[in-house]
Design an enzyme around this catalytic site. Structure first.
Site, PDB file in Angstrom:
ATOM      1  N   ASP A 345      66.242  44.263  66.384  1.00 19.59           N
ATOM      2  CA  ASP A 345      64.938  44.522  66.995  1.00 19.59           C
ATOM      3  C   ASP A 345      63.803  44.366  65.980  1.00 19.59           C
ATOM      4  OD1 ASP A 345      66.049  46.779  65.658  1.00 19.59           O
ATOM      5  OD2 ASP A 345      64.442  48.026  66.479  1.00 19.59           O
ATOM      6  N   GLU A 346      62.644  44.073  66.497  1.00 16.67           N
ATOM      7  CA  GLU A 346      61.378  44.115  65.745  1.00 16.67           C
ATOM      8  C   GLU A 346      61.458  43.453  64.372  1.00 16.67           C
ATOM      9  OE1 GLU A 346      59.341  48.179  67.346  1.00 16.67           O
ATOM     10  OE2 GLU A 346      60.985  48.435  65.963  1.00 16.67           O
ATOM     11  N   ALA A 347      62.060  42.273  64.318  1.00 14.43           N
ATOM     12  CA  ALA A 347      62.149  41.567  63.031  1.00 14.43           C
ATOM     13  C   ALA A 347      60.866  40.770  62.822  1.00 14.43           C
ATOM     14  CB  ALA A 347      63.384  40.663  63.028  1.00 14.43           C
TER      15      ALA A 347
END
Ligand code: NGO
Length: 534
Positions: A345-347
């Site tokens: 997530d949220e890279a």
């Protein structure tokens, strides 16, 4: 001889053992129940005090069963002579039942392989046709019987009995039950604030009462690293040490030995542990411990704030893949469950191209160690995710990448943040939690359908549901309980019960009736004003 001993135990010991047993239990209700029942026995009557306390009906179960047929004339009374009958291989499940009932009654409730003569009994039995977790419960005046094809079904049936009984009677009738979805999960975030093994065990106790069968542990993030990796020891030495975690309140991490013990404990409650190592983002804590995991080789400062999306593994470096493979190999070796969760997530600090390069290498690595890859739904951007499981955590009802991968075979666990995130505040006054996905009162958590929620994701692609609880604002078990309960019960019902039983009015009533059970166990639930608490 053996039979005699069992009868003697059943007939005499309960009355002798009652005071200690009741006093030893944490529930104050036990002593009161015993006093009531003793008084009833002294009066020479058999009427149990439970009748006066408005004991539940057979239909008062969360999650709602597939089929319930109450029979008011068939109530089973639990007395000092009642035994739990379970074959030796099911003894541990029988003990789960007996332990709670002993606490409520003070009776001995021995678990025996064969109940002698006509002793009243609650029996566990095997019967084909109930699938992996289904069961059938029948209750009449002589006893209650739970029949299931597999131990998990017996355990589920035990949880049903524990919900409908007040400790003195089991309402009459029959239930046939089985889950709608195979995966029913909860998640704890040990990275933002470490939660001790004992706290995790207490949470497992409570979630398994609602037939939740997976516990996902978020074990690494920017602020801390919480699982021992023997080949990279500084991960926990440094990033599980003092000052790690949001606001610097660390330390804490699980040794592999403690992790294995948690896995065993959870298995005893038919809960599978799903470990998560978040990557390629959310890795600041790993980079603090091992600067070679950054592209410039310089250690970043430790972080104790709650910002997200700023860290990334170095995608072009072979050290990264050696690290990832070591971690996955060690985790796979201590995890009997089928899944390894690799975050994803949220890279935001990883370019699109790098993200795809990373997932093309790492998603298949999970299979190399015999496990199924599982990640936040961001992994659906990668073609390699078609064989994985994606956890949907968005706030929309469409996601083109998820729909495209599902068409190729990817499965989905539903955790829409605006419905299933237990760290969202109930309303603006909730002292704990976040609100980026909105406020989630009990009705909001309950009123959605995991099988038809996401465009292009048919029910057949939905493995189940999970209720994540992130710990940016949470410290201890009271905080966890306050955010999880009662909403976790709503998510559990969405995961287990047939869509046809979905009914807010009914759920609301059953939830209100459940309140005293939490109170008696000291569970610090949020007394939502939407519910008429008993
Ligand atoms: C997001 C974020 C987490 C936060 C959480 C807080 C996911 C999958 N990534 O969920 O890092 O802790 O919200 O609600």
């Amino acid at each position: 001889m053996r039979r005699f001993a069992v009868i003697a135990a059943a007939l005499t010991l309960p009355l002798l053992a009652a005071p200690q047993a009741a006093a030893a239990g944490p529930s104050s209700g036990g002593a009161a129940a015993r006093a009531d029942t003793t008084a009833a026995l002294e009066r020479g009557g058999t009427a149990a005090a439970g009748e006066r306390s408005g004991a539940a009906s057979l239909a008062d179960v969360i999650p709602a069963p597939v089929e319930v047929r109450p029979d008011a004339r068939a109530t089973f009374r639990i007395t000092p002579f009642t035994v739990v009958q379970a074959r030796p291989e099911h003894r541990a499940i029988g003990e789960v039942l007996a332990r709670d009932l002993r606490r409520a009654t003070g009776y001995l409730l021995p678990v025996v392989p064969v109940a002698p003569l006509r002793l009243p009994r609650i029996a566990l039995a095997t019967e084909s046709g109930h699938g992996a977790e289904g069961y059938r419960l029948t209750v009449d005046r002589t006893g209650a019987t739970i029949r299931a094809s597999r131990p998990a079904g017996l355990f589920a049936g035990v949880q049903t009995v524990l919900q409908v009984t007040d400790g003195r009677r089991v309402p009459g009738g029959s239930i046939v039950d089985r889950p709608r979805f195979a995966y029913r999960g909860a998640m704890l975030d040990l990275a933002r604030h470490f939660h001790t093994p004992d706290e995790v065990k207490r949470y497992i106790d409570e979630i398994s009462r609602f037939k939740i069968n997976h516990l996902h542990l978020h074990l690494s993030d920017d602020q801390g690293w919480r699982i021992e990796i023997k080949s990279w020891p500084r991960l926990t030495e440094v990033s599980g040490g003092p000052g790690t975690g949001v606001d610097g309140v660390g330390p804490g991490f699980l040794t592999q030995r403690q992790y294995r013990d948690l896995v065993r404990y959870a298995a005893g409650r038919f809960v599978t542990i799903v470990p998560e190592i978040d990557m390629p983002g959310h890795v600041n804590a790993a980079q603090v411990a091992y600067p070679e995991l950054t592209c410039d080789g310089v250690a970043p400062p430790p972080r104790t704030d709650t910002a997200v999306g700023y860290s990334s593994l170095c995608i072009s470096s072979e050290t990264t893949y050696r690290f990832v493979e070591d971690v996955l190999r060690e985790l796979a070796a201590i995890t009997p469950g089928p899944y390894l969760h690799i975050g994803g997530d949220e890279a935001h600090a990883t370019t699109d191209e790098d993200y795809l390069t990373f997932q093309a290498r790492v998603l298949p690595l999970v299979a190399k160690y015999g496990k199924k890859a599982y990640g936040w739904h961001d992994i659906a951007r990668s073609p390699a995710a078609k064989d994985a499981v994606a956890q949907f955590w968005g706030t929309t009802t469409t996601d083109a990448d998820v729909a495209a991968r599902v068409a190729e075979g990817m499965k989905v666990v539903m955790s829409p943040a605006n419905k299933a995130y237990l760290d969202m505040k109930y309303d603006p006054n909730t002292p704990l939690g976040l609100s980026w996905a909105g406020y989630i009162e009990v009705q909001t958590a309950y009123e959605w359908d995991p099988g038809s929620y996401l465009t292009g994701v048919p029910e057949s692609a939905v493995l189940g549901v999970e209720a994540p609880l992130w710990s940016e604002t949470l410290r201890d078990l009271d905080d966890i309980e306050f955010m999880a309960f009662p909403r976790l019960a709503a998510i559990a019902e969405l995961g287990w019960s047939p869509a046809a039983t979905h009914d807010w009015a009914s759920f609301r009533t059953r939830l209100g009736a459940y309140g005293p059970k939490w109170t008696s166990r000291g569970v610090d639930f949020y007394p939502s004003p939407q519910i008429d608490w008993a």
